[in-house]
Design a protein around this motif. Structure first.
Motif, short mmCIF file in Angstrom:
data_model
loop_
_atom_site.label_atom_id
_atom_site.label_comp_id
_atom_site.label_asym_id
_atom_site.label_seq_id
_atom_site.Cartn_x
_atom_site.Cartn_y
_atom_site.Cartn_z
N THR A 180 -68.13 104.48 164.04
CA THR A 180 -68.10 104.29 162.59
C THR A 180 -67.22 103.11 162.24
OG1 THR A 180 -66.25 105.82 162.41
CG2 THR A 180 -68.46 106.74 162.15
N PRO A 181 -67.68 102.25 161.34
CA PRO A 181 -66.85 101.09 160.97
C PRO A 181 -65.68 101.51 160.09
CG PRO A 181 -68.87 101.10 159.71
CD PRO A 181 -68.98 102.23 160.71
N VAL A 182 -64.61 100.80 160.21
CA VAL A 182 -63.43 101.08 159.41
C VAL A 182 -63.58 100.34 158.09
CG1 VAL A 182 -60.93 100.84 159.28
CG2 VAL A 182 -62.04 101.34 161.47
N THR A 183 -63.46 101.07 156.97
CA THR A 183 -63.59 100.45 155.65
C THR A 183 -62.28 100.55 154.91
OG1 THR A 183 -64.37 102.53 154.70
CG2 THR A 183 -66.05 101.00 155.51
N ALA A 184 -62.06 99.60 154.03
CA ALA A 184 -60.84 99.61 153.22
C ALA A 184 -61.01 100.65 152.12
CB ALA A 184 -60.61 98.23 152.62
N PRO A 185 -59.90 101.24 151.66
CA PRO A 185 -60.01 102.22 150.58
C PRO A 185 -60.46 101.53 149.28
CG PRO A 185 -57.71 101.81 151.11
CD PRO A 185 -58.54 101.10 152.13
N ALA A 186 -61.14 102.29 148.44
CA ALA A 186 -61.65 101.75 147.17
C ALA A 186 -60.47 101.44 146.26
CB ALA A 186 -62.58 102.75 146.52
#
Length: 120
Positions: free
Chosen positions: A90-96
């Motif tokens: 799973t790719p790491v995404t920045a928090p919204a």
């Protein structure tokens, strides 16, 4: 350790050779079964007897070492698998980003947001 092993084998060989030269003239009869007699010299009998005792134990020793080496390598591979870092797909995404007009976030002690009042 290898030098000690080599020295011991050389000393054993020298002892067998000295024994052979000293007893080569003696002929003996070895009765294997009734009717089967083996005419041999004493040094040949000693060397054959030594080999009959040594070879099975040496083969057993080599088998145990082989089996232990396989078990150790299997355990090392299992340990290496367990110790290696896990790679997630799973790719790491920045928090919204938080908007200024957004409702207040739930308190850390109470992770469930309170329900609005039903009085109206």
């Amino acid at each position: 350790m290898q030098i000690v092993r080599t020295i011991l084998w050389v000393l054993l060989l020298v002892a067998v050779l000295a024994f052979s030269f000293g007893n080569w003239d003696k002929q003996i009869d070895v009765r294997i079964w009734p009717g089967i007699v083996w005419d041999t010299r004493v040094p040949a009998l000693v060397i054959v007897s030594f080999m009959i005792g040594l070879i099975p134990m040496w083969l057993y020793h080599r088998g145990v070492r082989w089996r232990q080496a396989r078990r150790i390598s299997a355990l090392e591979q299992a340990t290496a698998k367990m110790a290696s870092p896990r790679v997630d797909d799973t790719p790491v995404t920045a928090p919204a980003p938080v908007e200024a007009n957004a409702s207040p976030a739930a308190e850390p002690a109470n992770p469930v947001e309170p329900e609005p009042d039903q009085r109206a």
